[in-house]
Design a protein around this motif. Structure first.
Motif, short mmCIF file in Angstrom:
data_model
loop_
_atom_site.label_atom_id
_atom_site.label_comp_id
_atom_site.label_asym_id
_atom_site.label_seq_id
_atom_site.Cartn_x
_atom_site.Cartn_y
_atom_site.Cartn_z
N GLU A 1 4.43 -2.27 -1.31
CA GLU A 1 3.29 -1.82 -2.11
C GLU A 1 2.04 -2.66 -1.87
O GLU A 1 1.03 -2.49 -2.56
N GLN A 2 2.10 -3.55 -0.91
CA GLN A 2 0.95 -4.41 -0.62
C GLN A 2 -0.11 -3.64 0.18
O GLN A 2 0.21 -2.77 0.99
N ARG A 3 -1.36 -4.00 -0.03
CA ARG A 3 -2.43 -3.40 0.75
C ARG A 3 -2.53 -4.08 2.11
O ARG A 3 -2.44 -5.31 2.19
N GLY A 4 -2.73 -3.27 3.11
CA GLY A 4 -2.86 -3.84 4.44
C GLY A 4 -2.56 -2.82 5.51
O GLY A 4 -2.62 -1.61 5.27
N ALA A 5 -2.23 -3.29 6.70
CA ALA A 5 -1.99 -2.39 7.82
C ALA A 5 -1.09 -3.06 8.84
O ALA A 5 -1.02 -4.29 8.94
N VAL A 6 -0.40 -2.22 9.61
CA VAL A 6 0.47 -2.66 10.69
C VAL A 6 0.22 -1.78 11.90
O VAL A 6 0.13 -0.55 11.78
N VAL A 7 0.10 -2.40 13.06
CA VAL A 7 -0.03 -1.66 14.32
C VAL A 7 0.95 -2.25 15.32
O VAL A 7 1.06 -3.47 15.44
N LYS B 1 -1.96 0.99 4.13
CA LYS B 1 -1.69 1.17 2.70
C LYS B 1 -2.84 0.61 1.88
O LYS B 1 -3.41 -0.43 2.25
N PRO B 2 -3.17 1.32 0.77
CA PRO B 2 -2.50 2.51 0.24
C PRO B 2 -2.72 3.74 1.12
O PRO B 2 -3.71 3.83 1.84
N SER B 3 -1.76 4.66 1.04
CA SER B 3 -1.83 5.88 1.83
C SER B 3 -2.12 7.08 0.91
O SER B 3 -2.43 6.89 -0.27
N TYR B 4 -2.02 8.27 1.47
CA TYR B 4 -2.27 9.48 0.69
C TYR B 4 -1.43 10.61 1.28
O TYR B 4 -0.95 10.53 2.41
N ASP B 5 -1.24 11.66 0.50
CA ASP B 5 -0.47 12.82 0.94
C ASP B 5 -1.43 13.92 1.39
O ASP B 5 -2.15 14.49 0.54
N PRO B 6 -1.49 14.28 2.66
CA PRO B 6 -2.41 15.32 3.13
C PRO B 6 -2.15 16.69 2.52
O PRO B 6 -3.02 17.55 2.53
N ASN B 7 -0.94 16.90 1.98
CA ASN B 7 -0.62 18.22 1.43
C ASN B 7 -1.53 18.60 0.27
O ASN B 7 -1.85 19.78 0.09
N VAL B 8 -1.97 17.62 -0.52
CA VAL B 8 -2.80 17.94 -1.67
C VAL B 8 -4.20 18.40 -1.24
O VAL B 8 -4.90 19.07 -2.00
N LEU B 9 -4.59 18.04 0.00
CA LEU B 9 -5.88 18.46 0.52
C LEU B 9 -5.78 19.75 1.31
O LEU B 9 -6.78 20.43 1.52
N VAL C 1 -2.00 -8.42 5.61
CA VAL C 1 -1.72 -8.15 4.20
C VAL C 1 -2.92 -8.66 3.42
O VAL C 1 -3.21 -9.87 3.43
N GLU C 2 -3.64 -7.75 2.80
CA GLU C 2 -4.88 -8.12 2.12
C GLU C 2 -4.62 -9.01 0.90
O GLU C 2 -3.66 -8.79 0.15
N ASN C 3 -5.48 -10.01 0.75
CA ASN C 3 -5.45 -10.90 -0.42
C ASN C 3 -4.07 -11.48 -0.68
O ASN C 3 -3.68 -11.70 -1.84
N GLY C 4 -3.34 -11.71 0.39
CA GLY C 4 -2.04 -12.35 0.26
C GLY C 4 -0.94 -11.49 -0.31
O GLY C 4 0.19 -11.94 -0.51
N GLY C 5 -1.25 -10.21 -0.60
CA GLY C 5 -0.23 -9.31 -1.13
C GLY C 5 0.39 -9.83 -2.40
O GLY C 5 -0.28 -10.33 -3.30
N ASP C 6 1.72 -9.75 -2.48
CA ASP C 6 2.44 -10.16 -3.68
C ASP C 6 2.35 -11.67 -3.91
O ASP C 6 2.55 -12.14 -5.04
N SER C 7 2.05 -12.43 -2.85
CA SER C 7 2.00 -13.89 -2.99
C SER C 7 0.65 -14.41 -3.45
O SER C 7 0.51 -15.58 -3.82
#
Length: 487
Positions: free
Chosen positions: A152-158, A173-181, A457-463
């Motif tokens: 649930e942490q904000r950030g990205a992985v490549v 993250k955070p992500s979104y569901d394209p189905n609602v659009l 991981v933005e702002n250290g995530g959970d830590s």
């Protein structure tokens, strides 16, 4: 013929000529722009009335169109939308398109010039045009591992395959569901889009390649080390200054090491040891000694400040210009990945990938194959060299230094049993009183690299403020690398 009749005839002739010219202009010259004008409702119905090709990952459709009994004809839907949303993007009646849905739109809707045979066959048989399928490079195991490990942490992985440039994973993250659009309920689609625009954390932004770029922190020390080694004046065993405190030139301000730690009891150490323990003062002094031009040249050799499409547009990563780095204090900060240095996670994965590939940086890409309605290959992406970042000798030296970071330094959490991993951690300050971003970039295995990865991981995530790149980002990278290597 009398004068009045001649005048009337002339006016009628001019009117006919004007009508012919205007009709011709509208039907031929303006045809494309009028057809594609988003205000043209016929264009919308035509776009949705034709079968749109699927977007495919490892043989499974992650975006597909199914017939529906409404004026639009087909409903676009997304399987596992949250996991792949930032890769597929969305195709929406009222909100337009994004990501692959936008960049590959002409193939997906069947209007690409290379699909003319399919359109001709459809014209002869009376069948409606069908879009092509777009097959991606994404490895579902790596994608899922990145998603799960980031939590649930904000950030990205490549993750990238170094020898080809294939992007194996791209999670934001955070992500979104394209189905609602993608719903045909235009009111609901508009409300969903506005809700996502206003949502905390900007879920529509693909942090891996776009949006606000990040200070890379100590992961950038790989670039500084590369500049030193490429200069020919340094080797990994060259002893460099590593003071307890770095005094900024012409200033009373000082730079300290992480936690105010001492890098060396005698104020100097080898370049390899400075990398292994991520000594700030050593790399600040090294960058200033090399000079702004050398640092900028090396950053650009890795792809900084260069445009890139994968085929989605990528925000440029940035190293400060000459005017900024003429200030030695600014250059010192830039040399440890702070100050005005800004990157995307993709950029740092590209740095690691180039080192893994003997100094050759391959063009990153997400689209592997495009197939027509008959499943014949229309286009196939072939690996291509983007640039040479460092020499093979320097790439090997950097690899050895990065192995030291994982085996005996700050990135021990990235170790994989039976596999030699090369990596570099980073803990990047970005705002006063804000927890630092946690970074890791690296690759494995070192003898035959299969995957290069970058994690933020933005702002250290959970830590939070207690976070370090080694404790927070390195385990995520390990999970992604293991997913690729264990296939």
């Amino acid at each position: 013929m009398n004068v009045p009749l001649r005048r009337v005839a002339t006016v009628v002739l001019v009117m006919f000529l004007a009508l012919m010219v205007s009709t011709t202009y509208i039907q031929f010259v303006q045809a494309d722009s009028l057809n594609n004008d988003p205000r043209n409702s016929r264009q919308v119905y035509r776009e949705y009335g034709n079968f749109r090709g699927p977007i495919v990952v490892a043989g499974e459709s992650v975006a597909l169109s199914t017939p529906v009994d409404d004026p639009y004809g087909y409903q676009r839907s997304y399987t596992n939308g949250l996991l792949y949303g930032h890769v597929t993007g969305f195709f929406s009646i009222v909100n337009g398109t994004s990501a692959i849905e936008r960049s590959e739109n002409d193939f997906l809707n069947g209007q690409a010039s290379t699909l003319w045979i399919d359109r001709l066959q459809g014209l002869i048989t009376g069948q409606k045009p069908q879009g092509a399928s777009v097959e991606l490079t994404i490895d579902p195991a790596a994608q899922q591992a990145a998603w799960d490990a980031l939590g649930e942490q904000r950030g990205a992985v490549v993750a990238i395959e170094p020898a080809t440039g294939k992007i194996l994973a791209m999670v934001s993250k955070p992500s979104y569901d394209p189905n609602v659009l993608a719903t045909h309920d235009t009111k609901a689609a508009s409300e969903a889009y506005q809700s996502l625009i206003n949502a905390d954390g900007d879920p529509l932004v693909n942090r891996a390649i776009a949006g606000a770029t990040y200070p890379p922190g100590s992961t950038f020390k790989v670039v500084t080390a590369a500049a030193a080694l490429e200069s020919g004046r340094y080797t990994p065993e060259t002893v460099i200054p590593a003071p307890d405190v770095y005094q900024y030139p012409n200033s009373t301000a000082v730079m300290r090491n992480f936690g105010s730690a001492r890098c060396s009891p005698d104020g100097e150490q080898t370049l390899a040891d400075a990398m292994r323990i991520s000594c700030n003062t050593a790399f600040a002094d090294l960058g200033v000694t090399l000079g702004g031009d050398a640092m900028r040249d090396q950053a650009e050799a890795f792809g900084f400040d260069a445009p890139l499409d994968i085929p989605m547009g990528v925000t440029k990563s940035h190293f400060p210009d000459a005017e900024t780095t003429d200030d030695a204090g600014q250059l010192a900060r830039a040399s440890i990945g702070q100050g005005d240095v800004r990157v995307t996670p993709l950029q740092m994965a590209m740095v690691a990938s180039a080192i893994a590939n003997g100094g050759k940086q391959m063009t990153p890409y997400t689209v592997q194959t495009i197939r027509g309605a008959d499943l014949e290959v229309v286009e196939q992406t072939e690996p291509s060299l983007l640039r040479t970042s460092v020499s093979p000798t320097v790439a090997q030296q950097l690899t050895t230094m990065m192995v030291g970071v994982v085996e005996n330094g700050s990135a021990k959490a990235a170790r994989i049993n039976g596999v030699q991993v090369a990596g570099k951690t980073g803990t990047a300050q970005h705002q006063p009183d804000a927890a630092p971003h946690a970074w890791f970039t690296g690759f494995a295995p070192t003898t035959d690299p299969q995957v290069a990865v970058a994690v933020i991981v933005e702002n250290g995530g959970d830590s939070g403020s207690e976070a370090t790149g080694g404790a927070v980002a390195a385990p995520i990278a390990k999970a992604v690398m293991e997913a690729v290597l264990n296939k």
